[in-house]
Scaffold this motif. Structure first.
Motif, PDB file in Angstrom:
ATOM      1  N   GLU A   5       0.876  -1.170   0.000  1.00  0.00           N
ATOM      2  CA  GLU A   5       0.000   0.000   0.000  1.00  0.00           C
ATOM      3  C   GLU A   5       0.914   1.221   0.000  1.00  0.00           C
ATOM      4  OE1 GLU A   5      -3.365   0.663   0.130  1.00  0.00           O
ATOM      5  OE2 GLU A   5      -3.985  -1.414   0.042  1.00  0.00           O
ATOM      6  N   ILE A   6       0.881   1.975  -1.079  1.00  0.00           N
ATOM      7  CA  ILE A   6       1.630   3.230  -1.140  1.00  0.00           C
ATOM      8  C   ILE A   6       0.614   4.323  -0.878  1.00  0.00           C
ATOM      9  CG2 ILE A   6       3.042   4.754  -2.558  1.00  0.00           C
ATOM     10  CD1 ILE A   6       3.929   2.202  -4.065  1.00  0.00           C
ATOM     11  N   GLU A   7       0.764   5.022   0.230  1.00  0.00           N
ATOM     12  CA  GLU A   7      -0.316   5.844   0.767  1.00  0.00           C
ATOM     13  C   GLU A   7      -0.027   7.329   0.646  1.00  0.00           C
ATOM     14  OE1 GLU A   7      -2.921   7.953   3.084  1.00  0.00           O
ATOM     15  OE2 GLU A   7      -0.801   7.947   3.497  1.00  0.00           O
ATOM     16  N   ASN A   8      -1.005   8.036   0.115  1.00  0.00           N
ATOM     17  CA  ASN A   8      -0.964   9.490   0.109  1.00  0.00           C
ATOM     18  C   ASN A   8      -2.389  10.049   0.150  1.00  0.00           C
ATOM     19  OD1 ASN A   8       0.180  12.042   0.084  1.00  0.00           O
ATOM     20  ND2 ASN A   8       0.154  12.178  -2.133  1.00  0.00           N
ATOM     21  N   THR A   9      -3.267   9.346   0.856  1.00  0.00           N
ATOM     22  CA  THR A   9      -4.658   9.792   0.937  1.00  0.00           C
ATOM     23  C   THR A   9      -4.843  10.706   2.130  1.00  0.00           C
ATOM     24  OG1 THR A   9      -5.278   7.845   2.225  1.00  0.00           O
ATOM     25  CG2 THR A   9      -5.526   7.689  -0.165  1.00  0.00           C
ATOM     26  N   GLY A  10      -6.082  10.902   2.498  1.00  0.00           N
ATOM     27  CA  GLY A  10      -6.451  11.838   3.545  1.00  0.00           C
ATOM     28  C   GLY A  10      -6.139  11.389   4.957  1.00  0.00           C
ATOM     29  N   GLY A  11      -7.175  11.312   5.757  1.00  0.00           N
ATOM     30  CA  GLY A  11      -7.023  11.155   7.188  1.00  0.00           C
ATOM     31  C   GLY A  11      -6.859   9.729   7.674  1.00  0.00           C
ATOM     32  N   ALA A  12      -6.951   9.619   8.992  1.00  0.00           N
ATOM     33  CA  ALA A  12      -6.699   8.359   9.677  1.00  0.00           C
ATOM     34  C   ALA A  12      -7.706   7.283   9.287  1.00  0.00           C
ATOM     35  CB  ALA A  12      -6.709   8.579  11.183  1.00  0.00           C
ATOM     36  N   LYS A  13      -8.931   7.668   9.006  1.00  0.00           N
ATOM     37  CA  LYS A  13      -9.965   6.701   8.650  1.00  0.00           C
ATOM     38  C   LYS A  13      -9.547   5.893   7.414  1.00  0.00           C
ATOM     39  CE  LYS A  13     -14.823   6.696   7.267  1.00  0.00           C
ATOM     40  NZ  LYS A  13     -15.996   7.548   7.123  1.00  0.00           N
ATOM     41  N   TYR A  14      -9.058   6.567   6.408  1.00  0.00           N
ATOM     42  CA  TYR A  14      -8.615   5.882   5.203  1.00  0.00           C
ATOM     43  C   TYR A  14      -7.325   5.111   5.439  1.00  0.00           C
ATOM     44  CZ  TYR A  14     -12.113   8.733   2.927  1.00  0.00           C
ATOM     45  OH  TYR A  14     -13.285   9.324   2.578  1.00  0.00           O
ATOM     46  N   SER A  15      -6.487   5.628   6.306  1.00  0.00           N
ATOM     47  CA  SER A  15      -5.212   4.978   6.590  1.00  0.00           C
ATOM     48  C   SER A  15      -5.404   3.673   7.345  1.00  0.00           C
ATOM     49  CB  SER A  15      -4.301   5.922   7.379  1.00  0.00           C
ATOM     50  OG  SER A  15      -4.043   7.076   6.602  1.00  0.00           O
ATOM     51  N   ILE A  16      -6.389   3.609   8.219  1.00  0.00           N
ATOM     52  CA  ILE A  16      -6.704   2.342   8.880  1.00  0.00           C
ATOM     53  C   ILE A  16      -7.094   1.319   7.821  1.00  0.00           C
ATOM     54  CG2 ILE A  16      -8.375   1.164  10.372  1.00  0.00           C
ATOM     55  CD1 ILE A  16      -8.346   3.647  12.154  1.00  0.00           C
ATOM     56  N   GLY A  17      -7.880   1.751   6.846  1.00  0.00           N
ATOM     57  CA  GLY A  17      -8.246   0.864   5.744  1.00  0.00           C
ATOM     58  C   GLY A  17      -7.038   0.395   4.961  1.00  0.00           C
ATOM     59  N   ASP A  18      -6.070   1.270   4.753  1.00  0.00           N
ATOM     60  CA  ASP A  18      -4.840   0.887   4.058  1.00  0.00           C
ATOM     61  C   ASP A  18      -4.088  -0.196   4.831  1.00  0.00           C
ATOM     62  OD1 ASP A  18      -5.238   2.695   1.966  1.00  0.00           O
ATOM     63  OD2 ASP A  18      -4.120   4.285   2.977  1.00  0.00           O
ATOM     64  N   ILE A  19      -3.995  -0.035   6.135  1.00  0.00           N
ATOM     65  CA  ILE A  19      -3.320  -1.033   6.966  1.00  0.00           C
ATOM     66  C   ILE A  19      -4.050  -2.367   6.896  1.00  0.00           C
ATOM     67  CG2 ILE A  19      -2.775  -1.701   9.349  1.00  0.00           C
ATOM     68  CD1 ILE A  19      -2.200   1.271   9.900  1.00  0.00           C
ATOM     69  N   LEU A  20      -5.350  -2.338   7.057  1.00  0.00           N
ATOM     70  CA  LEU A  20      -6.118  -3.582   7.045  1.00  0.00           C
ATOM     71  C   LEU A  20      -6.069  -4.245   5.672  1.00  0.00           C
ATOM     72  CD1 LEU A  20      -9.163  -2.551   9.258  1.00  0.00           C
ATOM     73  CD2 LEU A  20      -7.090  -3.753   9.928  1.00  0.00           C
ATOM     74  N   ASN A  21      -6.156  -3.467   4.599  1.00  0.00           N
ATOM     75  CA  ASN A  21      -6.058  -4.041   3.250  1.00  0.00           C
ATOM     76  C   ASN A  21      -4.724  -4.739   3.038  1.00  0.00           C
ATOM     77  OD1 ASN A  21      -8.589  -3.216   2.426  1.00  0.00           O
ATOM     78  ND2 ASN A  21      -7.848  -1.352   1.453  1.00  0.00           N
ATOM     79  N   ALA A  22      -3.655  -4.081   3.406  1.00  0.00           N
ATOM     80  CA  ALA A  22      -2.330  -4.675   3.235  1.00  0.00           C
ATOM     81  C   ALA A  22      -2.208  -5.946   4.065  1.00  0.00           C
ATOM     82  CB  ALA A  22      -1.243  -3.677   3.624  1.00  0.00           C
ATOM     83  N   SER A  23      -2.769  -5.943   5.247  1.00  0.00           N
ATOM     84  CA  SER A  23      -2.672  -7.088   6.134  1.00  0.00           C
ATOM     85  C   SER A  23      -3.401  -8.307   5.582  1.00  0.00           C
ATOM     86  CB  SER A  23      -3.234  -6.733   7.517  1.00  0.00           C
ATOM     87  OG  SER A  23      -3.178  -7.852   8.368  1.00  0.00           O
ATOM     88  N   VAL A  24      -4.615  -8.109   5.096  1.00  0.00           N
ATOM     89  CA  VAL A  24      -5.406  -9.259   4.660  1.00  0.00           C
ATOM     90  C   VAL A  24      -5.094  -9.701   3.233  1.00  0.00           C
ATOM     91  CG1 VAL A  24      -7.288  -8.725   6.251  1.00  0.00           C
ATOM     92  CG2 VAL A  24      -7.394  -7.871   3.926  1.00  0.00           C
ATOM     93  N   MET A  25      -4.486  -8.833   2.430  1.00  0.00           N
ATOM     94  CA  MET A  25      -4.222  -9.178   1.040  1.00  0.00           C
ATOM     95  C   MET A  25      -2.911  -9.942   0.839  1.00  0.00           C
ATOM     96  SD  MET A  25      -6.880  -8.238  -0.518  1.00  0.00           S
ATOM     97  CE  MET A  25      -6.490  -8.226  -2.240  1.00  0.00           C
ATOM     98  N   GLY A  26      -2.055  -9.970   1.838  1.00  0.00           N
ATOM     99  CA  GLY A  26      -0.781 -10.667   1.671  1.00  0.00           C
ATOM    100  C   GLY A  26      -0.303 -11.310   2.953  1.00  0.00           C
ATOM    101  N   LYS A  27       0.621 -12.236   2.814  1.00  0.00           N
ATOM    102  CA  LYS A  27       1.260 -12.824   3.997  1.00  0.00           C
ATOM    103  C   LYS A  27       1.986 -11.748   4.777  1.00  0.00           C
ATOM    104  CE  LYS A  27       1.037 -17.442   3.708  1.00  0.00           C
ATOM    105  NZ  LYS A  27       0.551 -18.281   4.762  1.00  0.00           N
ATOM    106  N   ILE A  28       2.596 -10.826   4.048  1.00  0.00           N
ATOM    107  CA  ILE A  28       3.250  -9.670   4.650  1.00  0.00           C
ATOM    108  C   ILE A  28       2.677  -8.436   3.973  1.00  0.00           C
ATOM    109  CG2 ILE A  28       5.420  -8.445   5.018  1.00  0.00           C
ATOM    110  CD1 ILE A  28       6.829 -11.168   4.871  1.00  0.00           C
ATOM    111  N   GLY A  29       2.135  -7.533   4.769  1.00  0.00           N
ATOM    112  CA  GLY A  29       1.601  -6.276   4.251  1.00  0.00           C
ATOM    113  C   GLY A  29       2.606  -5.166   4.475  1.00  0.00           C
ATOM    114  N   ILE A  30       2.934  -4.472   3.419  1.00  0.00           N
ATOM    115  CA  ILE A  30       3.912  -3.393   3.493  1.00  0.00           C
ATOM    116  C   ILE A  30       3.218  -2.086   3.154  1.00  0.00           C
ATOM    117  CG2 ILE A  30       6.064  -2.470   2.571  1.00  0.00           C
ATOM    118  CD1 ILE A  30       6.861  -5.389   1.957  1.00  0.00           C
TER     119      ILE A  30
END
Length: 76
Positions: A5-30
């Motif tokens: 997940e290469i992140e440059n979006t808005g606030g924390a709400k979207y960033s939590i989604g970025d973390i969760l997406n990276a976590s569930v989409m791969g063995k290692i989320g970066i």
């Protein structure tokens, strides 16, 4: 496999989604934040997610997340 997940979006709400997406989409989320402020926000959010896990508020394991600064990633 790796999930990025290469992140440059808005606030924390979207960033939590970025973390969760990276976590569930791969063995290692970066997650690669775009700047220092975003990096610090992601570190705080990662700690918050772990806190929620300890309280039993989140099911699952989101400990497969790496948060790497953009310049450090480019050095790899």
């Amino acid at each position: 496999f790796l999930a990025f997940e290469i992140e440059n979006t808005g606030g924390a709400k979207y960033s939590i989604g970025d973390i969760l997406n990276a976590s569930v989409m791969g063995k290692i989320g970066i997650v690669i934040p775009f700047n220092e402020n975003k990096y610090n926000m992601f570190i705080r959010l990662k700690k918050y997610i772990h806190f929620l896990e300890q309280l039993g508020k989140l099911e699952g394991n989101f400990r497969n997340i790496l948060i790497i600064k953009q310049d450090k990633f480019l050095d790899l």
